[in-house]
Structures are given as structure tokens and as C-alpha cells.
Design an enzyme around this catalytic site. Structure first.
Site, short mmCIF file in Angstrom:
data_model
loop_
_atom_site.label_atom_id
_atom_site.label_comp_id
_atom_site.label_asym_id
_atom_site.label_seq_id
_atom_site.Cartn_x
_atom_site.Cartn_y
_atom_site.Cartn_z
N GLU A 265 28.54 38.97 34.81
CA GLU A 265 29.15 37.91 34.01
C GLU A 265 28.44 36.62 34.39
O GLU A 265 28.42 36.25 35.57
CB GLU A 265 30.64 37.80 34.29
CG GLU A 265 31.33 36.73 33.48
CD GLU A 265 32.62 36.26 34.12
OE1 GLU A 265 32.81 35.04 34.22
OE2 GLU A 265 33.42 37.12 34.51
N CYS A 302 34.98 30.30 34.07
CA CYS A 302 33.95 30.83 33.18
C CYS A 302 34.39 30.76 31.72
O CYS A 302 33.56 30.92 30.82
CB CYS A 302 33.59 32.26 33.57
SG CYS A 302 35.00 33.27 34.01
#
Length: 530
Positions: A265, A302
Site C-alpha cells: 500500500e 493513507c
């Protein structure tokens, strides 16, 4: 517990002899004791050898035994008590309430995967019974189950020192799948990592698991992390971090003699689309919610809303003024590390000096390592012509793109890279526009939201925390939720094997009592056909 600065290799604690580093007080920049020794090549060799030795035993432990193991890890983390929270607060600058919540999420993830194991559906047992009389060709007996991939390397994340680190979602899902784990601790919170690592080490011993099921390595640079991905015994990688680091690990994994999957990620700006009727009806309310999401946790999520798209006009300018007013009162917050703070400031400066980009809002100033929120705006054609405006600025900074109409807004959406989330704020009168945009949203993100913001990732069965590159390296997976276990599994088919040699999940009579797909139909028990 007294911190030692040692790597944890199986059941042993080892003084690293490959350089040393200290944790840092996020608020002051001062070094914290103790020094943490970097793992050596021999330490890495030992950790990977133990993981490989543990694999075949660990992957065939009963589902109940592994479920109890995961729950025991959670209990051991909880037993650390306030010492864990206080060390983590010092190393990260994150407030107590945030970290207590994150500890709860970490333990909750372990419990979720314990429940996944007890249910057993992830095994995906399938049986096509033999049909020896079938014409013109008999059918063989075929049985399938998912098995663990092998030892997994997990890289701790800077922004979630508990829920995405040593005992975070990657570790929990890999252990649930039956994969031993070798964790490379993040250098931003080494004391927190050691405390959690020792909790897992105690759980391994308490549950009688093979010692190689878990190891924790500290790295004084980047060499051990790179070597871990390159090691032939590692069969998959879980990573949360920067795009540059994630791509570097992907290249190492792909260059191996046996390439392996890297579930990374990496980078997202998580666009927020303000459709005209929603903007007109409740623009100021959305602006307050947006400012709160932007500054949550100093913007170090994020899923932080780094891009806003809307049709230009008075309603959008009112939104900008309202968001700016909220941001002006937003206190500056300490960032995770001095390095992250420096990168944030550099990103804000790039936006501030970009041609035809104007600053429309700023937060309050703070201390040396505090993030001052920043809000910018530009036109759609400027955004389309300057790819650098699509780069993530990790922290409380966002860019508003003023579009001439919905067609231009759609053009902007089509131009962006893959995202973790895209949010759309809409009213009933915006539904037709939403239908037009939705296929593009689905192609661009792993999670599409209506009238919300991506911050706040529910740990459950229907969550997707992933998305097309560069949000993640593999858009087919999620790093949060029960489906995360699928990353560390592969299917194996058994043809015409004697019943007593088959794994329990596939034997006649269904002794494991799993839901199984027999001749295409899901059954919980089938005495006749297996």
C-alpha cells in the site's frame, strides 16, 4: 518491561551488530534510549531458516489452535498496559486517545481473524466426486483447498505503529493463513515494536507454536529489509509506506529466481467530488467535515482527502471560505517523525510555488515538528497539464480543482492514478450525474463513498482497503478486513488420493465440519459423497 534494543529471532533475543540507531522523541527530536542494534546477515539467515522449518507444522495446526494463538497475541498486547501507550506516544507524537483506539483495533483485527478461522470458509473446500460410469470418459475424484503460501515478510508502517505494524493486519492475516512471519520493524517506533514483538513471542511459547512462527528484525539502514524480500524462503511481502520504497521492494521481488507477490500500500490522494446540488445545499457543512478529515491525525492517514473536485462558482468559493475559516483555527499537530515533517513542508512548498496554484487556507503554526494545514486551489486545465499536482503530500494539505462543468470534472477524474478511496457528496438531484461518474470511480478506487470521507477504515468483512496502482501494488486484494487472508493463500487440487492421506478438510464424512462445495453446491455435511 525494560527495553533491550534486541531483535527477536524465534524464541531468542539477539544483540544486533550491524550498526545501531535510536528511537526519536517526535516532539523534540531527541534520541531515546536504548540503542537498537541492526540485524546482521546471519540474524536474517537464522530468522528465515526458523520460519521455513516452522512452516509445514504451523500451516497444518488446527483452525481452533491458530484462532486461540491469535487471541493470545491480543491478550498479551493488552497485558502490556500503559507502558505501550506511553512509549508509542513519545515515539510518534500521537495522542493517547488515538493510540488507545488503535490498540483496540489491533486486538480487534486479531479477534476477527480468529473468527475467520473458526468459520473455516477461507479454506474454500471443493469436491467433485468421482464418476466412474460417466460416458464417454469417467470423471476422476478432485478435491481442492487453499493452503498457506509460506513464510511472509511484513514491513511495519510509520503512520499506524500498532494496527499496521508488528502485530497489525498483515501479520494477523498471514498468521491466520498459516504463514510464519518475519517482521522488519519500522525505525520510527522501535521501542513500540519491541514491546509488541515480545508479546507475540510470549504468545508463541504459551500456545506451543514452533518458535520460527515469528521473528522481529531491526535494521539500521535498508539492507536487511531488501535482503529479507530477496531471501528464497520468503514467499510474500506485506508493506505499507511510500511509493518509492514499495516500488523498490517490488523490483527486488520480481528480480528473484522465484518472483513473489508484494502486497504494497503506497500512495493515494483520495479525491472528494462535490456535486452541484450537494455543494449548493450544504457546502459549508461539508467544508467543516472536510477540514476535520484533512487535519485528523495531522493528516497522516493513507485515506487523507488530498484532492477536491467541483464545478466552479459561488457555491464552491463559499466552500473554500468555510474550509479556510475552520483550518485557520486548527491547531498544528506533531508529525510522526522529523523526516516526515520535512517532507510535508517540502510538498507544501512545491504546491505554493506551482504556477497558477493559489493558497486559499492555512492552519495555525506550531512547534518545530508540527504540521501547519494548507489548502490550495487551481483550475482544471492547470491540473491536467501538470502531473506533479497529482503527487501525494503526506500530511494535512489538499488541492481544490475548479472545473468549468461536470464534463471537465469527469475528465479530471479520468486523468488521476489509482486511489484507495473516492468520495462523492450528492443530493437526490445529483443522482444522474453520479450514475455517469460511477463507472470511472469504480475503475479508479477500491472504496467509493457517498457523503463521507475515506478516513476511518472499518475492520470487517465487506471492507476493501486497496486500489489500482499506485494506491497498492495489486488491486485484487485488500489489506484490511477478513478478505486480507486471501493474499497469503493458494489453491491445491488433490486427484484420486486415498481418504486417509487427504487433509481433514477434504476427507469423506467431513470430519472438519466445514462448509464445502460438493458438485458445485455448498453443503455443511455430506456423508455419501465425501
Amino acid at each position: 518491561m525494560t527495553l533491550t534494543g534486541q531483535s527477536l529471532i524465534g524464541a531468542a533475543s539477539v544483540n544486533g551488530a550491524n550498526g545501531a540507531f535510536h528511537g526519536v522523541n517526535a516532539r523534540t527530536g531527541e534520541a531515546l534510549e536504548p540503542a537498537f542494534g541492526g540485524a546482521t546477515a546471519n540474524d536474517l539467515e537464522r530468522a528465515c531458516a526458523l520460519a521455513e522449518a516452522a512452516f509445514d507444522t504451523f500451516r497444518e495446526t488446527s483452525l481452533e489452535a491458530r484462532a486461540v494463538f491469535l487471541e493470545t497475541i491480543g491478550q498479551q498486547i493488552e497485558s502490556i498496559g500503559d507502558e505501550l501507550i506511553e512509549r508509542c506516544m513519545t515515539e510518534t507524537g500521537l495522542p493517547r486517545a488515538r493510540l488507545e483506539g488503535e490498540r483496540g483495533r489491533t486486538i480487534g483485527q486479531l479477534k476477527l481473524f480468529a473468527a475467520v478461522l473458526r468459520q473455516g470458509d477461507y479454506v474454500d473446500a471443493r469436491i467433485d466426486p468421482a464418476q466412474p460410469e460417466r460416458k464417454p470418459m469417467p470423471r476422476v475424484d478432485l478435491r481442492l483447498r487453499n493452503i498457506a503460501l509460506g513464510p511472509v515478510a511484513v514491513f511495519g508502517a510509520s503512520n499506524f505503529p500498532l494496527a499496521f505494524s508488528v502485530a497489525g493486519g498483515d501479520t494477523a492475516s498471514a498468521l491466520a493463513a498459516g504463514c510464519p512471519v518475519v517482521v522488519k520493524a519500522h525505525s520510527a517506533h522501535p521501542g513500540t515494536s519491541e514491546l509488541v514483538g515480545r508479546a507475540i513471542q510470549r504468545a508463541v511459547a504459551q500456545c506451543g507454536m514452533p518458535e520460527g512462527v515469528f521473528s522481529l528484525l531491526f535494521d539500521s539502514g535498508i539492507d536487511i529489509g531488501r535482503a529479507l524480500v530477496a531471501d528464497r524462503r520468503i514467499k510474500a511481502v506485506g508493506f505499507t509506506g511510500s511509493r518509492a520504497a514499495g516500488v523498490a521492494l517490488m523490483k527486488i521481488a520480481n528480480a528473484r529466481e522465484e518472483p513473489i507477490p508484494v502486497y504494497a500500500e503506497m500512495s493515494a490522494i483520495n479525491p472528494v467530488v462535490l456535486l452541484p446540488h450537494a455543494l449548493a445545499a450544504r457546502g459549508e457543512q461539508i467544508a467543516r467535515q472536510f477540514a476535520a478529515a484533512l487535519t485528523l491525525g495531522a493528516g497522516q492517514f493513507c485515506t487523507n482527502p488530498g484532492l477536491v473536485l467541483a464545478v466552479d462558482g459561488e457555491a464552491l468559493r463559499a466552500f473554500e471560505r468555510a474550509a479556510s475559516a475552520v483550518l485557520s483555527d486548527a491547531a498544528a499537530q506533531t508529525m510522526l517523525t522529523p523526516g516526515i515533517h520535512a517532507n510535508f513542508c517540502a510538498g507544501v512548498e512545491r504546491l505554493a510555488h506551482a504556477p497558477q496554484v493559489e493558497r486559499v487556507g492555512s492552519g495555525a503554526q506550531g512547534g518545530a515538528y508540527d504540521a501547519q494545514a494548507a489548502l490550495f486551489a487551481t483550475g482544471a486545465q492547470t491540473f491536467l497539464a501538470n502531473p506533479a499536482l497529482r503527487d501525494e503530500v503526506f500530511g494535512p494539505a489538499s488541492l481544490i480543482v475548479r472545473c468549468q462543468d461536470l464534463n471537465e470534472l469527469h475528465e479530471v477524474l479520468k486523468s488521476i492514478e489509482g486511489q484507495l478511496t473516492v468520495s462523492v457528496h450528492l443530493e437526490a438531484a445529483d443522482h444522474d450525474a453520479s450514475r455517469t461518474l460511477l463507472p470511472t470511480l469504480e475503475r479508479k478506487a477500491g472504496r467509493v463513498l457517498a457523503n463521507g470521507f475515506g478516513t476511518g477504515v472499518e475492520v470487517g468483512h465487506a471492507m476493501v482497503h486497496g486500489g489500482p496502482f499506485p494506491a497498492t501494488s495489486d488491486a485484487r486484494t485488500t489489506s484490511v478486513g477478513s478478505r486480507a487472508i486471501e493474499r497469503f493463500l493458494r489453491p491445491v487440487s488433490y486427484q484420486d488420493w486415498p481418504d486417509d492421506l487427504l487433509p481433514l478438510a477434504l476427507r469423506h464424512g467431513n470430519p472438519a465440519q466445514l462448509a464445502r462445495r460438493v458438485d458445485g453446491a455448498i453443503r455443511h455435511e455430506d456423508k455419501q459423497h465425501g
